[in-house]
Scaffold this motif. Structure first.
Motif, PDB file in Angstrom:
ATOM      1  N   UNK A  78       9.911   4.654  -3.577  1.00 27.26           N
ATOM      2  CA  UNK A  78       9.177   3.661  -2.857  1.00 27.26           C
ATOM      3  C   UNK A  78       8.923   2.433  -3.739  1.00 27.26           C
ATOM      4  N   UNK A  79       9.432   1.317  -3.371  1.00 27.21           N
ATOM      5  CA  UNK A  79       9.007   0.005  -4.111  1.00 27.21           C
ATOM      6  C   UNK A  79       8.768  -0.955  -3.021  1.00 27.21           C
ATOM      7  N   UNK A  80       8.205  -2.132  -3.903  1.00 24.23           N
ATOM      8  CA  UNK A  80       7.908  -3.146  -3.076  1.00 24.23           C
ATOM      9  C   UNK A  80       6.556  -2.791  -2.031  1.00 24.23           C
ATOM     10  N   UNK A  81       6.954  -3.539  -0.862  1.00 30.50           N
ATOM     11  CA  UNK A  81       5.971  -3.323   0.274  1.00 30.50           C
ATOM     12  C   UNK A  81       5.841  -1.826   0.774  1.00 30.50           C
ATOM     13  N   UNK A  82       6.855  -1.042   0.555  1.00 33.45           N
ATOM     14  CA  UNK A  82       6.809   0.392   0.939  1.00 33.45           C
ATOM     15  C   UNK A  82       5.742   1.162   0.141  1.00 33.45           C
ATOM     16  N   UNK A  83       6.015   0.816  -1.360  1.00 25.39           N
ATOM     17  CA  UNK A  83       4.997   1.431  -2.189  1.00 25.39           C
ATOM     18  C   UNK A  83       3.783   0.919  -2.020  1.00 25.39           C
ATOM     19  N   UNK A  84       3.326  -0.246  -1.665  1.00 27.98           N
ATOM     20  CA  UNK A  84       2.037  -0.650  -1.487  1.00 27.98           C
ATOM     21  C   UNK A  84       1.437   0.164  -0.080  1.00 27.98           C
ATOM     22  N   UNK A  85       2.116   0.059   0.709  1.00 28.24           N
ATOM     23  CA  UNK A  85       1.468   0.646   1.913  1.00 28.24           C
ATOM     24  C   UNK A  85       1.542   2.117   1.872  1.00 28.24           C
ATOM     25  N   UNK A  86       2.351   2.977   1.047  1.00 30.56           N
ATOM     26  CA  UNK A  86       2.042   4.333   0.874  1.00 30.56           C
ATOM     27  C   UNK A  86       1.028   4.683   0.110  1.00 30.56           C
ATOM     28  N   UNK A  87       0.834   3.656  -0.894  1.00 25.26           N
ATOM     29  CA  UNK A  87      -0.488   3.846  -1.825  1.00 25.26           C
ATOM     30  C   UNK A  87      -1.931   3.669  -0.901  1.00 25.26           C
ATOM     31  N   UNK A  88      -1.833   2.712  -0.094  1.00 23.64           N
ATOM     32  CA  UNK A  88      -3.036   2.510   0.947  1.00 23.64           C
ATOM     33  C   UNK A  88      -3.090   3.781   1.664  1.00 23.64           C
ATOM     34  N   UNK A  89      -2.148   4.337   2.195  1.00 22.83           N
ATOM     35  CA  UNK A  89      -2.098   5.782   2.857  1.00 22.83           C
ATOM     36  C   UNK A  89      -2.829   6.634   1.920  1.00 22.83           C
ATOM     37  N   UNK A  90      -2.393   6.750   0.758  1.00 27.04           N
ATOM     38  CA  UNK A  90      -2.917   7.656  -0.048  1.00 27.04           C
ATOM     39  C   UNK A  90      -4.504   7.266  -0.245  1.00 27.04           C
ATOM     40  N   UNK A  91      -4.935   6.270  -0.330  1.00 25.78           N
ATOM     41  CA  UNK A  91      -6.207   6.125  -0.626  1.00 25.78           C
ATOM     42  C   UNK A  91      -6.964   6.275   0.696  1.00 25.78           C
ATOM     43  N   UNK A  92      -6.436   5.877   1.761  1.00 22.37           N
ATOM     44  CA  UNK A  92      -7.048   6.494   3.087  1.00 22.37           C
ATOM     45  C   UNK A  92      -7.305   7.756   3.238  1.00 22.37           C
ATOM     46  N   UNK A  93      -6.235   8.800   2.686  1.00 24.35           N
ATOM     47  CA  UNK A  93      -6.583  10.216   2.776  1.00 24.35           C
ATOM     48  C   UNK A  93      -7.776  10.767   2.106  1.00 24.35           C
ATOM     49  N   UNK A  94      -7.840   9.994   0.713  1.00 28.67           N
ATOM     50  CA  UNK A  94      -8.950  10.206   0.227  1.00 28.67           C
ATOM     51  C   UNK A  94     -10.551   9.857   0.616  1.00 28.67           C
ATOM     52  N   UNK A  95     -10.483   8.797   1.343  1.00 26.38           N
ATOM     53  CA  UNK A  95     -11.646   8.324   2.083  1.00 26.38           C
ATOM     54  C   UNK A  95     -12.103   9.282   3.171  1.00 26.38           C
ATOM     55  N   UNK A  96     -10.691   9.713   3.739  1.00 22.28           N
ATOM     56  CA  UNK A  96     -10.980  10.659   4.874  1.00 22.28           C
ATOM     57  C   UNK A  96     -11.573  11.821   4.273  1.00 22.28           C
ATOM     58  N   UNK A  97     -10.915  12.419   3.371  1.00 28.54           N
ATOM     59  CA  UNK A  97     -11.369  13.717   2.859  1.00 28.54           C
ATOM     60  C   UNK A  97     -12.908  13.704   2.432  1.00 28.54           C
ATOM     61  N   UNK A  98     -13.158  12.558   1.852  1.00 32.94           N
ATOM     62  CA  UNK A  98     -14.721  12.430   1.563  1.00 32.94           C
ATOM     63  C   UNK A  98     -15.503  12.373   2.768  1.00 32.94           C
ATOM     64  N   UNK A  99     -15.252  11.421   3.794  1.00 34.94           N
ATOM     65  CA  UNK A  99     -16.020  11.326   4.871  1.00 34.94           C
ATOM     66  C   UNK A  99     -16.108  12.795   5.664  1.00 34.94           C
TER      67      UNK A  99
END
Length: 398
Positions: A78-99
């Motif tokens: 995953x490169x460029x915008x696809x990498x950025x979007x996937x990283x945001x999805x990963x961050x969202x996963x952690x935030x939802x786990x904590x919630x």
């Protein structure tokens, strides 16, 4: 009749109740993406997930874990915008786990917040982005990830990025490019830890020369004991005290036992000689089972990891060590460090080797928290005099 003396494992569990582990790297978010596309109900870590994961809440408690850097890794394909979007999805996963698990997990972004979460019996949950491809050569994206809670960036993963060399790719920049230096400086300015796991030895040395804050190795062990490019050479370990950083020893069997690394290279050569495509999962599994039946793979243990920690303490000093297991990011684990419940086995081994409670407390979490706080103080100072960098890779590397 007096009660029997506690075993080393019992002593280790009691010690970790007082001084819980802050682990530098766990790939649970990527495992949740692969297994259940982030459906946290279908793969609920409040339930026993030992059949599919190294990590769940009960085993974190059993392991004495009080803090975790959750890796928000995305694959280098995953490169460029696809990498950025996937990283945001990963961050969202952690935030939802904590919630989803507020009784057990608490989001933390500062040293003080980590200490407060631990004191309240929660697992302090931090995030680390694994691989500079995640920022798509954009310092604004780097700052956006920090604003979302990411507290370290591993400069590369297994492949080079345009501005830094990986440990497992062919040298291109021979360290950092000018833009790579700017990435490190901007990380210092915003208080994001520079993570040098996965990078080449030249990149390690270059980044430590440039960084004005302590660096970390979130999941790397000693190259002197296991000659794998993912490990840390002794000259780099010896430079850590001057930098103030911390090397977080990993448990990956091929990184900690030379015989296991040698076995894997022999197996891969045999796989190639048999003409089997490494992506042909069914044929690979059958071939590996047959190969292992004839040539058993040497297993790593907690004692193997303890050997690395003994050596790393001798070279870098006790104030510069931590733990980064890499659970849920690897296929195999050491025999007695099978999952996140296994930390007491490692600490029992170190107790038997004569490590003091003070030294074990530093290893468990004090050093990692200290580095996080030091980076915050550097950032406070730098932000008073420096503006956000607007440099681009085209400006600097042309």
């Amino acid at each position: 009749m007096s009660d029997a003396e506690p075993t080393s494992v019992e002593r280790a569990r009691a010690l970790l109740a007082r001084h819980p582990v802050l682990d530098g790297h766990n790939d649970l978010p990527w495992a949740l993406r692969k297994h259940r596309a982030y459906d946290l109900e279908r793969l609920d870590i409040a339930q026993d997930q030992s059949a599919s994961l190294h990590t769940d809440l009960a085993r974190l408690r059993a392991g004495g874990v009080g803090g975790q850097f959750w890796s928000v890794y995305v694959e280098a394909e995953l490169q460029g915008d696809r990498a950025v979007a996937a990283t945001l999805e990963q961050i969202d996963c952690v935030l939802r786990l904590v919630e989803r698990h507020p009784d057990r997990l608490r989001l933390a972004g500062t040293a003080a917040e980590v200490r407060a979460a631990m004191a309240d019996g929660h697992i302090a949950s931090l995030m680390g982005a694994e691989g500079g491809h995640s920022i798509a050569c954009s310092l604004a994206t780097l700052r956006a990830f920090h604003a979302r809670g990411v507290r370290y960036l591993t400069l590369t993963h297994n492949d080079n990025v345009p501005w830094a060399d990986s440990a497992t790719d062919e040298p291109a920049a021979h360290g950092l490019t000018r833009f790579g230096e700017e990435v490190v400086r901007e990380m210092n300015r915003i208080g994001m830890l520079v993570d040098l796991s996965h990078v080449s030895a030249d990149t390690m040395r270059h980044a430590m020369r440039v960084s004005r804050a302590p660096v970390i190795f979130s999941h790397s062990s000693s190259r002197a004991l296991c000659d794998h490019p993912r490990n840390i050479p002794d000259d780099v370990l010896a430079a850590l005290p001057a930098n103030g950083g911390v090397a977080m020893a990993t448990f990956v069997p091929t990184f900690v036992r030379q015989e296991t690394r040698d076995w894997l290279r022999d197996y891969e050569a045999a796989l190639g000689a048999a003409g089997i495509d490494a992506d042909d999962g069914e044929r690979v599994r059958a071939f590996r089972a047959e190969h292992e039946a004839e040539h058993p793979c040497p297993r790593a243990t907690a004692a193997t990891v303890a050997d690395h920690l003994d050596h790393m303490r001798e070279v870098a000093g006790i104030d510069h060590l931590g733990i980064g297991g890499d659970f849920d990011g690897v296929v195999s684990t050491p025999e007695d460090l099978a999952d996140v419940a296994g930390y007491p086995n490692l600490f029992a081994e170190l107790i038997d080797r004569g490590w003091s409670e003070e030294d074990l407390a530093k290893l468990a979490h004090r050093n990692a928290i200290r580095v996080l706080g030091d980076a915050e103080r550097v950032a406070d100072r730098l932000r008073a005099t420096e503006r956000p960098s607007v440099a681009t890779i085209e400006d600097l590397d042309g």
